[in-house]
Design an enzyme around this catalytic site. Structure first.
Site, PDB file in Angstrom:
ATOM      1  N   SER A 127     -15.518  -2.899 -11.151  1.00  0.00           N
ATOM      2  CA  SER A 127     -16.538  -2.043 -10.545  1.00  0.00           C
ATOM      3  C   SER A 127     -17.800  -2.165 -11.376  1.00  0.00           C
ATOM      4  O   SER A 127     -17.752  -2.414 -12.591  1.00  0.00           O
ATOM      5  CB  SER A 127     -16.073  -0.579 -10.520  1.00  0.00           C
ATOM      6  OG  SER A 127     -17.145   0.282 -10.161  1.00  0.00           O
ATOM      7  N   ILE A 165     -19.971   0.024  -1.549  1.00  0.00           N
ATOM      8  CA  ILE A 165     -19.537  -0.723  -0.374  1.00  0.00           C
ATOM      9  C   ILE A 165     -19.166   0.278   0.711  1.00  0.00           C
ATOM     10  O   ILE A 165     -18.428   1.236   0.456  1.00  0.00           O
ATOM     11  CB  ILE A 165     -18.326  -1.622  -0.695  1.00  0.00           C
ATOM     12  CG1 ILE A 165     -18.660  -2.605  -1.824  1.00  0.00           C
ATOM     13  CG2 ILE A 165     -17.868  -2.370   0.545  1.00  0.00           C
ATOM     14  CD1 ILE A 165     -19.777  -3.586  -1.519  1.00  0.00           C
ATOM     15  N   LEU A 166     -19.655   0.055   1.911  1.00  0.00           N
ATOM     16  CA  LEU A 166     -19.417   0.996   3.002  1.00  0.00           C
ATOM     17  C   LEU A 166     -18.031   0.800   3.607  1.00  0.00           C
ATOM     18  O   LEU A 166     -17.871   0.376   4.752  1.00  0.00           O
ATOM     19  CB  LEU A 166     -20.503   0.849   4.069  1.00  0.00           C
ATOM     20  CG  LEU A 166     -21.908   1.280   3.639  1.00  0.00           C
ATOM     21  CD1 LEU A 166     -22.862   1.199   4.816  1.00  0.00           C
ATOM     22  CD2 LEU A 166     -21.899   2.689   3.066  1.00  0.00           C
ATOM     23  N   THR A 167     -17.030   1.138   2.816  1.00  0.00           N
ATOM     24  CA  THR A 167     -15.667   1.209   3.315  1.00  0.00           C
ATOM     25  C   THR A 167     -15.540   2.482   4.146  1.00  0.00           C
ATOM     26  O   THR A 167     -16.404   3.361   4.090  1.00  0.00           O
ATOM     27  CB  THR A 167     -14.677   1.263   2.154  1.00  0.00           C
ATOM     28  OG1 THR A 167     -14.939   2.446   1.371  1.00  0.00           O
ATOM     29  CG2 THR A 167     -14.811   0.027   1.264  1.00  0.00           C
ATOM     30  N   TYR A 205     -12.897   6.578 -14.867  1.00  0.00           N
ATOM     31  CA  TYR A 205     -13.015   5.482 -13.911  1.00  0.00           C
ATOM     32  C   TYR A 205     -13.826   4.339 -14.523  1.00  0.00           C
ATOM     33  O   TYR A 205     -13.400   3.176 -14.497  1.00  0.00           O
ATOM     34  CB  TYR A 205     -13.687   5.976 -12.635  1.00  0.00           C
ATOM     35  CG  TYR A 205     -13.831   4.914 -11.570  1.00  0.00           C
ATOM     36  CD1 TYR A 205     -12.749   4.568 -10.765  1.00  0.00           C
ATOM     37  CD2 TYR A 205     -15.036   4.248 -11.371  1.00  0.00           C
ATOM     38  CE1 TYR A 205     -12.871   3.594  -9.792  1.00  0.00           C
ATOM     39  CE2 TYR A 205     -15.162   3.277 -10.399  1.00  0.00           C
ATOM     40  CZ  TYR A 205     -14.081   2.943  -9.611  1.00  0.00           C
ATOM     41  OH  TYR A 205     -14.200   1.965  -8.653  1.00  0.00           O
ATOM     42  N   LYS A 264     -12.393   0.577 -15.544  1.00  0.00           N
ATOM     43  CA  LYS A 264     -12.917  -0.635 -14.908  1.00  0.00           C
ATOM     44  C   LYS A 264     -13.546  -1.582 -15.922  1.00  0.00           C
ATOM     45  O   LYS A 264     -13.495  -2.809 -15.752  1.00  0.00           O
ATOM     46  CB  LYS A 264     -13.921  -0.255 -13.822  1.00  0.00           C
ATOM     47  CG  LYS A 264     -13.286   0.438 -12.622  1.00  0.00           C
ATOM     48  CD  LYS A 264     -12.241  -0.444 -11.940  1.00  0.00           C
ATOM     49  CE  LYS A 264     -11.719   0.184 -10.664  1.00  0.00           C
ATOM     50  NZ  LYS A 264     -10.758  -0.700  -9.965  1.00  0.00           N
ATOM     51  N   ASP A 266       0.833  -1.199   0.000  1.00  0.00           N
ATOM     52  CA  ASP A 266       0.000   0.000   0.000  1.00  0.00           C
ATOM     53  C   ASP A 266       0.868   1.250   0.000  1.00  0.00           C
ATOM     54  O   ASP A 266       1.999   1.239   0.522  1.00  0.00           O
ATOM     55  CB  ASP A 266      -0.923   0.003   1.228  1.00  0.00           C
ATOM     56  CG  ASP A 266      -2.177   0.832   1.031  1.00  0.00           C
ATOM     57  OD1 ASP A 266      -3.272   0.249   0.953  1.00  0.00           O
ATOM     58  OD2 ASP A 266      -2.053   2.071   0.941  1.00  0.00           O
TER      59      ASP A 266
END
Length: 266
Positions: free
Chosen positions: A145, A191-193, A158, A162, A37
């Site tokens: 995505s 997605i609730l990141t 984006y 994807k 990362d």
């Protein structure tokens, strides 16, 4: 039950969100994990927690826009654990201020997103596949995505990047399947990141929830468990596929919720 015992996984973008969930789940199920990362401190913290909980993990800095950095992450994984049998290409960027409609999009931003969202996937596979061949096979998982299947008023780069990931997944699967290397993608919806929770208001979240088939939003573990399945031998006859994990948000005619509400009022 150790679903991925003996496997060695490199997870890009593994310090938070979907990547962190996947790293944790793979480690719990027996894999040795490398978390790569840009957030070096976050990657170290994530690896340390996995090790404290009885798993085996290491971390390395990754700049997914740089070819040398991607190669270094793959080489580090092999040096650390002897091989690489799972690659999760999970890094992705978006920019709501510059990634606009096709007339107004910042072209430098187009190039940046194509480089990070698409080229990094190619390079990850490019550097990992020779090691997987030596190991007798492996599983490559790409984060796509639902934006790759639909249109929007912004995020042109984006979505295009994807969509390309979806097709690159098929090409990789077709080219290296005889080497016992599978390649699949996961296409998340909302997605609730932590990033989503911090950047989306309750009003915006309610709009998304209105159009979900299910009465709730997805969590990072929903993607993590899908990645775990694709990394494991449970999915050994699945390749070239993109699994849509999106709560049924895109399965129906978009007028269905409004017509349902209308009929209930009548």
């Amino acid at each position: 039950m150790k679903r991925v015992h003996g496997k060695v996984a490199l997870i890009t973008g593994g310090a938070s969100g979907i990547g962190l969930s996947t790293a944790s789940l793979l480690a719990k199920e027996g894999a040795k994990v490398v978390i790569a990362d840009f957030n070096t401190a976050g990657a170290k913290e994530a690896a340390a927690k996995i090790n404290e909980e009885g798993g085996e993990a290491s971390s390395i800095f990754l700049d997914a826009s740089k070819e040398d950095s991607i190669k270094e992450a793959v080489d580090f994984t092999v040096k650390q654990y002897g091989t690489i049998t799972v690659l999760f290409n999970n890094v992705g960027l978006t920019n709501l201020q510059k990634d606009l409609d096709v007339v107004n999009i910042d072209l430098d931003e187009w190039d940046r997103l194509m480089n990070v969202n698409l080229k990094s996937v190619l390079l990850g596979a490019r550097f990992a596949i020779p090691h997987m061949i030596k190991a007798g096979g492996g599983s490559i998982i790409n984060t796509a995505s639902m934006s790759g299947f639909t249109g929007d008023v912004i995020r042109s780069a984006y979505g295009a990047s994807k969509a390309a990931v979806v097709n690159l997944t098929k090409y990789t699967a077709a080219q290296y399947g005889k080497d016992n290397i599978r390649c699949n993608a996961i296409a998340p919806g909302l997605i609730l990141t932590p990033a989503a929770k911090n950047n989306l208001t309750p009003e915006v979240l309610s709009i998304f929830e209105k159009y979900n088939a299910l009465p709730y939003h997805g969590e990072a573990d929903d993607i993590g468990y899908t990645a775990l399945f694709l990394a494991s031998d449970e999915s050994k006859f699945i390749t070239g596929q993109t699994i849509q994990v999106e709560g049924g948000h895109y399965i129906a005619n978009p007028t269905v919720p409004d017509f349902k509400a209308f009929s209930e009022q009548a």
